[in-house]
Design an enzyme around this catalytic site. Sequence first.
Site, PDB file in Angstrom:
ATOM      1  N   GLU A 127       1.111  -2.578  -1.916  1.00 23.42           N
ATOM      2  CA  GLU A 127       1.106  -1.278  -2.364  1.00 23.42           C
ATOM      3  C   GLU A 127       1.761   0.096  -1.588  1.00 23.42           C
ATOM      4  O   GLU A 127       3.181   0.463  -1.690  1.00 23.42           O
ATOM      5  CB  GLU A 127      -0.248  -1.545  -3.945  1.00 23.42           C
ATOM      6  CG  GLU A 127       0.142  -0.010  -3.757  1.00 23.42           C
ATOM      7  CD  GLU A 127      -0.711   0.398  -5.040  1.00 23.42           C
ATOM      8  OE1 GLU A 127      -1.462   1.348  -5.213  1.00 23.42           O
ATOM      9  OE2 GLU A 127      -1.575  -0.383  -5.205  1.00 23.42           O
ATOM     10  N   ASP A 128       1.233  -0.135  -0.662  1.00 20.83           N
ATOM     11  CA  ASP A 128       1.096   0.876   0.354  1.00 20.83           C
ATOM     12  C   ASP A 128       1.684   0.811   1.659  1.00 20.83           C
ATOM     13  O   ASP A 128       2.010   1.607   2.501  1.00 20.83           O
ATOM     14  CB  ASP A 128      -0.238   1.179   0.747  1.00 20.83           C
ATOM     15  CG  ASP A 128      -0.615   1.852  -0.791  1.00 20.83           C
ATOM     16  OD1 ASP A 128       0.251   2.573  -1.401  1.00 20.83           O
ATOM     17  OD2 ASP A 128      -1.914   2.124  -0.752  1.00 20.83           O
TER      18      ASP A 128
END
Length: 762
Positions: free
Chosen positions: A125-126
Amino acid sequence: MTIEAGQPLAGQPTPARQTGPRRPLGGLGRAALGRAGRAALLATGRPPVPDALEPLVQAHRRHHPQADLGLLGRAYRLAEASHRGQKRKSGEPYITHPLAVTMILAQLGAGTTTLVASLLHDTVEDTELTLDQVAEGFGPEVAYLVDGVTKLEKVDFGAAAEAETFRKMLVATGDDVRVMVIKLADRLHNMRTIRHMKPASQVRIAKVTRDVLIPLAERLGIQVLKAELEDIVFATLHPEEHTRARALLGRHEAGPDSLLAPFARSLARQLAEAGIAAEVTVRPRHCVSLHRVLLKRAAAPGPDGKPQGPQPADFGRLLVVVEENADCYAVLGELHTCWTPLPGEFKDFVAAPKFNLYQSLHTAVALAGGEVVEVLVRTRRMHEVAETGVVALGDPRQPGTGGDQGRDELDRTDPARPGWLSRLLEWQQETPDPDAFWSALTADLAGDREITVVTERGETLQLRAGATCVDAAYLLGEETGHRCIGARVNGRLAALSTVLHDGDRVAILTEDAAGPAPEWLAHARTPAARLAIERWLADHPADQPPRRPAVRTGPSAGQPAPPDRPVAAGRPAAPVVVAGRPGAPVRLARCCTPVPPDEIAGYPIRAGAVAVHRAGCPAGERMRADGRGALEVHWRPGGAPAAGFRATLRAEALNRPRLLADLTAAISAEGVGIVSAEVEPPQELRVRHTYTVELPDPAALAAVLRAMLRVSGVYDVERPHAPAGGGPGRPPAAAAPSGEMGMTGARPACDHHGEFTAGLRR
């Protein structure tokens, strides 16, 4: 640490262990754990793990001594490299977050695969790491867990991103509950650091946690996560109440325990004398639990009429942990023999576990001074499941290596996918709209508990608290729900709107030609039932309503079939002609149920329709008094409503056995269908039965009235709202008492007068 799992069970209890505070997860001495961890690494010949992982390894080794630490080390190094340079709102390096989340899971006893996925849960996600790279390095199982907790981008989904993210996680959880376990641990650490967020964000996150995450933790049985999440949400949304409860707890902990600790020692001695190996501990309440107790105290006035303050027993409960299921009942016997049990406080969740796998015996006893103490009794295995829920069941993909080992044959927990989750996954597929899904999800999770009802065939149904007979019908299957015409609850006829309670025995009555009515939506409490009803109503437009009688008795054996209703070609002709308004819609009033050749009056209502009442009907007279001029109306020869003429009949009788059966048989013998039936409680040996019937022909009304009057014990039959002195279609013997209030058909199953209604549907 904040998360606690209770004290480990020892062989024979000692007074010090009985009354001391619970040992936190990972609560062994740091030096001792460090020596044990290094010795284990050297003994296995595996490469050492990074120093940052040493506390995590210590916690993990307690539950999984043979865990693959090399896999954990590789996952940490990849996560640390991927998140390098990123900071959290608190200013700490981002890697501290996945480490903290993984520590929470290690304390709960999660497996190595879950911990690896937790370390990597934010990388896709990051960071620049892709899901394919995770699968290549750690396998498809880890990649599935990571993907399950990865948020959807707001760029792609906009305002629906949060709802769709939860939908995605729930679907993934349906295949592997570890997805939601990781999400709960992730939310717990975020809530621990919520003070670094903006005030508006704190409130928003706390409300989502309260409405969705805490109920999910409850349903997965992870009590230690749920309790801490509740306290943080409580402190965020209600800081003043939290401060007050925290202060009360602090003052209680600072003072001597003059009630619970001495009672724990007395109980431990009694069990030792009885030869029952058990560990007795005092379990203090957390802030939210104490706050709920205080609210109950404030709502219940004391002997002086003033609200009660907190009592010493309000700050905790006793927990008794034994070795085997049979020992639970042995402890219960000693408790109830030596102390006075409180009626109604005993609950057996061992024989009948809760929907979230929870098992314990609950009871409350009164001490010599009048104080009431709650006691929980469970086995070691039950205690593990009560604290950590599905995590204690082990790896769902490897049943031979998980929580099934050493399982008691009487243990009734189900390691398969929870039933509530299966039902949730079924209805979520029917709600493509994100807003509708989010509303249905929060509504479904809003219930604090579920109830268990049993069908007369022996099937067990799990329903949310507040569910009705409609919900039970649809839980048995969508076709069963559609064909439902009524229910029998604990052996008595009940309306579909009847709210069910824990332990009720239910039978669903069906009819092939039936179908749900729009009114059912007001009674449906579960999303599955509501969606099924809405779908059926959409497929069956209101301009073609099906006929749905509640009890179709029909002609009995040997009786001729009722004559065919005369109808015009195509649609039946309107039953009433309105002078000066040809083609105006006509509605026969349900309050007085006019039937040819009754004397009638018409009154204009909304949308140009005309309501037709019997002459002298109080409702019609009120309309006239309100300024609605009466219209000239008369019966159309051969005309009939699409659903047939309905008439309400009231029988006054002397109460006796089988009166209801004889009356319904008499009506059935005339070839008349019963739409609803109401039986009022007997008063001085007299009883009143009210029926709404559907007539095959208006001429059948007089025959039905005479047949009811012939039933033994019946001394009067009338039509409610009849004009004084009788009316057409009413036999002379059935004179109406003056001043009688009229009935309008079936009412709810139990109204505020306590009248029992046997009406099956409206």
